[in-house]
Design a protein around this motif. Structure first.
Motif, PDB file in Angstrom:
ATOM      1  N   THR A  99       0.805  -1.219   0.000  1.00  0.00           N
ATOM      2  CA  THR A  99       0.000   0.000   0.000  1.00  0.00           C
ATOM      3  C   THR A  99       0.843   1.277   0.000  1.00  0.00           C
ATOM      4  OG1 THR A  99      -0.201  -0.220   2.399  1.00  0.00           O
ATOM      5  CG2 THR A  99      -2.027  -1.024   1.089  1.00  0.00           C
ATOM      6  N   SER A 100       2.113   1.185   0.397  1.00  0.00           N
ATOM      7  CA  SER A 100       2.923   2.402   0.448  1.00  0.00           C
ATOM      8  C   SER A 100       3.735   2.633  -0.822  1.00  0.00           C
ATOM      9  CB  SER A 100       3.861   2.370   1.663  1.00  0.00           C
ATOM     10  OG  SER A 100       4.759   1.288   1.578  1.00  0.00           O
ATOM     11  N   ILE A 101       4.304   1.561  -1.421  1.00  0.00           N
ATOM     12  CA  ILE A 101       5.183   1.789  -2.569  1.00  0.00           C
ATOM     13  C   ILE A 101       4.621   1.306  -3.902  1.00  0.00           C
ATOM     14  CG2 ILE A 101       7.197   1.620  -1.057  1.00  0.00           C
ATOM     15  CD1 ILE A 101       7.837  -1.059  -2.512  1.00  0.00           C
ATOM     16  N   SER A 102       3.567   0.465  -3.874  1.00  0.00           N
ATOM     17  CA  SER A 102       3.066  -0.047  -5.159  1.00  0.00           C
ATOM     18  C   SER A 102       2.540   1.055  -6.080  1.00  0.00           C
ATOM     19  CB  SER A 102       1.996  -1.118  -4.940  1.00  0.00           C
ATOM     20  OG  SER A 102       0.860  -0.600  -4.297  1.00  0.00           O
ATOM     21  N   PRO A 103       1.886   2.129  -5.572  1.00  0.00           N
ATOM     22  CA  PRO A 103       1.475   3.194  -6.504  1.00  0.00           C
ATOM     23  C   PRO A 103       2.655   3.798  -7.262  1.00  0.00           C
ATOM     24  CG  PRO A 103       0.306   3.422  -4.430  1.00  0.00           C
ATOM     25  CD  PRO A 103       1.353   2.378  -4.212  1.00  0.00           C
ATOM     26  N   ALA A 104       3.780   4.053  -6.563  1.00  0.00           N
ATOM     27  CA  ALA A 104       4.962   4.607  -7.226  1.00  0.00           C
ATOM     28  C   ALA A 104       5.553   3.593  -8.203  1.00  0.00           C
ATOM     29  CB  ALA A 104       6.010   5.008  -6.189  1.00  0.00           C
ATOM     30  N   PHE A 105       5.595   2.317  -7.824  1.00  0.00           N
ATOM     31  CA  PHE A 105       6.127   1.273  -8.702  1.00  0.00           C
ATOM     32  C   PHE A 105       5.277   1.141  -9.967  1.00  0.00           C
ATOM     33  CE2 PHE A 105       6.001  -3.248  -9.999  1.00  0.00           C
ATOM     34  CZ  PHE A 105       7.323  -3.389 -10.414  1.00  0.00           C
ATOM     35  N   LEU A 106       3.957   1.128  -9.790  1.00  0.00           N
ATOM     36  CA  LEU A 106       3.071   1.012 -10.945  1.00  0.00           C
ATOM     37  C   LEU A 106       3.236   2.196 -11.898  1.00  0.00           C
ATOM     38  CD1 LEU A 106      -0.162  -0.259  -9.146  1.00  0.00           C
ATOM     39  CD2 LEU A 106       1.199  -1.546 -10.802  1.00  0.00           C
ATOM     40  N   ARG A 108       5.918   4.414 -12.102  1.00  0.00           N
ATOM     41  CA  ARG A 108       7.268   4.665 -12.608  1.00  0.00           C
ATOM     42  C   ARG A 108       7.778   3.569 -13.524  1.00  0.00           C
ATOM     43  NH1 ARG A 108      11.394   5.727  -7.971  1.00  0.00           N
ATOM     44  NH2 ARG A 108       9.705   7.164  -7.446  1.00  0.00           N
ATOM     45  N   PHE A 109       7.516   2.307 -13.185  1.00  0.00           N
ATOM     46  CA  PHE A 109       8.105   1.204 -13.926  1.00  0.00           C
ATOM     47  C   PHE A 109       7.120   0.507 -14.865  1.00  0.00           C
ATOM     48  CE2 PHE A 109      10.600   1.664 -10.021  1.00  0.00           C
ATOM     49  CZ  PHE A 109      11.873   1.836 -10.560  1.00  0.00           C
ATOM     50  N   LEU A 110       5.844   0.544 -14.532  1.00  0.00           N
ATOM     51  CA  LEU A 110       4.842  -0.101 -15.397  1.00  0.00           C
ATOM     52  C   LEU A 110       4.016   0.914 -16.176  1.00  0.00           C
ATOM     53  CD1 LEU A 110       3.561  -2.971 -13.050  1.00  0.00           C
ATOM     54  CD2 LEU A 110       5.509  -2.938 -14.616  1.00  0.00           C
ATOM     55  N   HIS A 111       4.289   2.199 -15.932  1.00  0.00           N
ATOM     56  CA  HIS A 111       3.620   3.292 -16.654  1.00  0.00           C
ATOM     57  C   HIS A 111       2.092   3.227 -16.519  1.00  0.00           C
ATOM     58  CE1 HIS A 111       7.618   3.924 -18.223  1.00  0.00           C
ATOM     59  NE2 HIS A 111       7.624   2.690 -18.733  1.00  0.00           N
ATOM     60  N   VAL A 112       1.642   2.826 -15.333  1.00  0.00           N
ATOM     61  CA  VAL A 112       0.212   2.819 -15.029  1.00  0.00           C
ATOM     62  C   VAL A 112      -0.121   4.171 -14.397  1.00  0.00           C
ATOM     63  CG1 VAL A 112      -1.651   1.727 -13.715  1.00  0.00           C
ATOM     64  CG2 VAL A 112       0.173   0.322 -14.713  1.00  0.00           C
ATOM     65  N   ASP A 113      -0.660   5.062 -15.180  1.00  0.00           N
ATOM     66  CA  ASP A 113      -0.954   6.413 -14.708  1.00  0.00           C
ATOM     67  C   ASP A 113      -2.411   6.577 -14.283  1.00  0.00           C
ATOM     68  OD1 ASP A 113       1.671   7.312 -15.205  1.00  0.00           O
ATOM     69  OD2 ASP A 113       1.199   7.535 -17.337  1.00  0.00           O
ATOM     70  N   ASN A 114      -3.211   5.525 -14.465  1.00  0.00           N
ATOM     71  CA  ASN A 114      -4.614   5.587 -14.086  1.00  0.00           C
ATOM     72  C   ASN A 114      -4.751   5.313 -12.589  1.00  0.00           C
ATOM     73  OD1 ASN A 114      -7.413   4.657 -13.598  1.00  0.00           O
ATOM     74  ND2 ASN A 114      -7.635   4.860 -15.806  1.00  0.00           N
ATOM     75  N   HIS A 115      -5.171   6.325 -11.828  1.00  0.00           N
ATOM     76  CA  HIS A 115      -5.262   6.177 -10.371  1.00  0.00           C
ATOM     77  C   HIS A 115      -6.315   5.153  -9.961  1.00  0.00           C
ATOM     78  CE1 HIS A 115      -2.580   9.549 -10.032  1.00  0.00           C
ATOM     79  NE2 HIS A 115      -3.400  10.324 -10.700  1.00  0.00           N
ATOM     80  N   ALA A 116      -7.352   5.001 -10.781  1.00  0.00           N
ATOM     81  CA  ALA A 116      -8.387   4.013 -10.472  1.00  0.00           C
ATOM     82  C   ALA A 116      -7.821   2.594 -10.547  1.00  0.00           C
ATOM     83  CB  ALA A 116      -9.570   4.168 -11.423  1.00  0.00           C
ATOM     84  N   VAL A 117      -6.968   2.343 -11.545  1.00  0.00           N
ATOM     85  CA  VAL A 117      -6.336   1.027 -11.676  1.00  0.00           C
ATOM     86  C   VAL A 117      -5.416   0.770 -10.493  1.00  0.00           C
ATOM     87  CG1 VAL A 117      -4.749  -0.370 -13.058  1.00  0.00           C
ATOM     88  CG2 VAL A 117      -6.514   0.998 -14.191  1.00  0.00           C
ATOM     89  N   THR A 118      -4.627   1.790 -10.106  1.00  0.00           N
ATOM     90  CA  THR A 118      -3.741   1.652  -8.955  1.00  0.00           C
ATOM     91  C   THR A 118      -4.542   1.333  -7.695  1.00  0.00           C
ATOM     92  OG1 THR A 118      -2.171   3.234  -9.903  1.00  0.00           O
ATOM     93  CG2 THR A 118      -2.030   2.842  -7.535  1.00  0.00           C
ATOM     94  N   GLY A 119      -5.631   2.067  -7.493  1.00  0.00           N
ATOM     95  CA  GLY A 119      -6.478   1.820  -6.333  1.00  0.00           C
ATOM     96  C   GLY A 119      -7.072   0.431  -6.343  1.00  0.00           C
ATOM     97  N   LEU A 120      -7.477  -0.047  -7.521  1.00  0.00           N
ATOM     98  CA  LEU A 120      -8.072  -1.378  -7.634  1.00  0.00           C
ATOM     99  C   LEU A 120      -7.052  -2.464  -7.307  1.00  0.00           C
ATOM    100  CD1 LEU A 120     -10.371  -3.291  -8.420  1.00  0.00           C
ATOM    101  CD2 LEU A 120      -9.640  -3.070 -10.808  1.00  0.00           C
ATOM    102  N   VAL A 121      -5.822  -2.314  -7.805  1.00  0.00           N
ATOM    103  CA  VAL A 121      -4.786  -3.320  -7.545  1.00  0.00           C
ATOM    104  C   VAL A 121      -4.531  -3.450  -6.040  1.00  0.00           C
ATOM    105  CG1 VAL A 121      -2.336  -3.869  -7.830  1.00  0.00           C
ATOM    106  CG2 VAL A 121      -3.673  -3.087  -9.796  1.00  0.00           C
ATOM    107  N   VAL A 122      -4.427  -2.302  -5.355  1.00  0.00           N
ATOM    108  CA  VAL A 122      -4.215  -2.340  -3.908  1.00  0.00           C
ATOM    109  C   VAL A 122      -5.441  -2.924  -3.200  1.00  0.00           C
ATOM    110  CG1 VAL A 122      -3.788  -0.950  -1.839  1.00  0.00           C
ATOM    111  CG2 VAL A 122      -2.617  -0.397  -3.989  1.00  0.00           C
ATOM    112  N   ALA A 123      -6.637  -2.524  -3.644  1.00  0.00           N
ATOM    113  CA  ALA A 123      -7.872  -3.011  -3.022  1.00  0.00           C
ATOM    114  C   ALA A 123      -7.994  -4.525  -3.133  1.00  0.00           C
ATOM    115  CB  ALA A 123      -9.079  -2.342  -3.665  1.00  0.00           C
TER     116      ALA A 123
END
Length: 404
Positions: free
Chosen positions: A233-240, A242-257
């Protein structure tokens, strides 16, 4: 046939569960927003992990200083205080123009979670009709982990598809908190003999000698499971991003959820699998989730990130609920609250210390290599716990705790 009293009891139980969801949602709300805060305030990965870990310190402080508050002052007053801290946390994020506000918001969120963790679970079970303890446990479990999962999902959706991504999620949660307070005030108090706030006493961590053989592997599994959640929950948003070029915040939130929702499923499975099998099985599934996370860090594949969230979350759920049941079953009744509080302290230490360690390593090693060091250490820990449990299985009598 379900009577009117039972229907009313279950309605109250579910309403208390809804309040539980709102309280826990606020604790993970900032998760997909950390990259935006980094852009806004220009801080490092280490700062992100420290901001996150401050929350765990708040939880541990409340568990140690006021872990039995709801038994003393009543369920509703304790939960109203929890909602008050949640509201104050949201206000801090709404006013945030620098790091101090983020630290304050996370600390207050930790206070809220520390009160909610025990009080809301007990309240949901108190309100259930007679004979409904097992079902009420499932309601409390789903509300706890489901609320944690709803936080990043809600914030991610609002940040991606609505204006003011750093303001609207907290404004919405502030409204939900107010509605939860209204619902709570309409529910009955279940503690009959209430005492003043001055009667609340700090709880010392306790570990009777007869509990230690069960506690040690249970605590290791809990530590690793919560550490996985902390890092995720702390570093996966930055990893997604920076390295996977996932800029959609909804996708980032879903992955963590997904990790929290999978934990709910894992906890629900303990009742069928049994504690004796769930604890080593949870360690094995946690091991697989950590291995998938290492694979994701090494290959930059989104599918492995998603799989690590689902598998690791399920393993955490299996291991943690089984750990709670096993420790409770092995502890004398008059020491149970203190021992369980000790287990929670170990678990929340897992959220804070390894997360800060990854932050410290991310500067000299880079985020991916720091994550790999973390997964390597956690793999060794959970493997040692699993091997120990295979050699010295948890006694079958602890299975009775799974139904509680």
């Amino acid at each position: 046939m379900v009577g009117v009293g039972d229907r009313q009891g279950w309605l109250r139980c579910l309403l208390a569960g809804a309040v539980f969801v709102v309280g826990m949602t606020g604790t993970t709300l900032p998760t997909p927003l950390y990259p935006l805060y980094q852009e806004e305030f220009g801080f490092s990965e280490l700062t992100v992990t420290v901001v996150y870990a401050v929350y765990a310190f708040g939880v541990i402080g409340v568990l140690l200083l006021a872990g039995d508050a709801s038994d003393t002052v009543g369920r509703r007053p304790a939960l109203l205080w929890g909602l008050g801290f949640a509201a104050a946390s949201a206000v801090c994020f709404l006013c945030a123009d620098g790091l101090a506000w983020l630290y304050a918001g996370r600390l207050l969120s930790g206070f809220s979670a520390g009160l909610f963790t025990g009080a809301a679970t007990a309240y949901v079970m108190d309100l259930a009709p007679p004979g409904g303890e097992s079902r009420a446990t499932l309601v409390a479990t789903a509300a706890n982990m489901g609320g944690l999962g709803c936080g990043p999902l809600l914030a991610g959706l609002l940040a991606e598809y609505a204006p003011e991504p750093l303001l609207l999620p907290f404004a919405v949660h502030l409204v939900l908190t107010a509605l939860a307070a209204v619902v709570l005030l309409r529910l009955p108090e279940t503690v009959r003999e209430r005492r003043p706030l001055t009667a609340v006493r700090p709880q010392r961590p306790a570990l009777p000698a007869q509990v230690r053989p069960v506690f040690v592997p249970a605590a290791i599994a809990s530590f690793v499971g919560f550490a996985l959640f902390g890092v995720f929950t702390s570093i996966s948003p930055a990893f997604l991003a920076r390295f996977l070029h996932v800029d959609n915040h909804a996708v980032t939130g879903l992955v963590v959820a997904l990790a929290f929702f999978a934990s709910t499923a894992g906890q629900l499975a303990v009742g069928k699998v049994g504690v004796a099998r769930s604890l080593p099985l949870g360690c094995a599934v946690l091991f697989a989730g950590l291995a998938l996370l290492a694979g994701a860090l090494a290959t930059d594949l989104l599918v492995l990130v998603v799989l690590s969230a689902v598998v690791g979350g399920a393993g955490q759920g299996l291991a943690f609920r089984a750990a709670l049941s096993a420790v409770a079953g092995a502890t004398p009744v008059d020491r149970r609250a203190a021992v369980i509080s000790t287990l929670f302290v170990v678990a929340y230490t897992g959220i804070s210390v390894p997360v800060i360690g990854v932050g410290l390593l991310s500067d000299p090693l880079g985020l991916e290599r720091a994550g790999l060091v973390f997964t390597g250490v956690m793999l060794l820990l959970v493997a040692s716990a699993g091997i120990y449990l295979l050699r010295r299985p948890v006694r079958a009598g602890a299975d009775k705790g799974a139904a509680r």
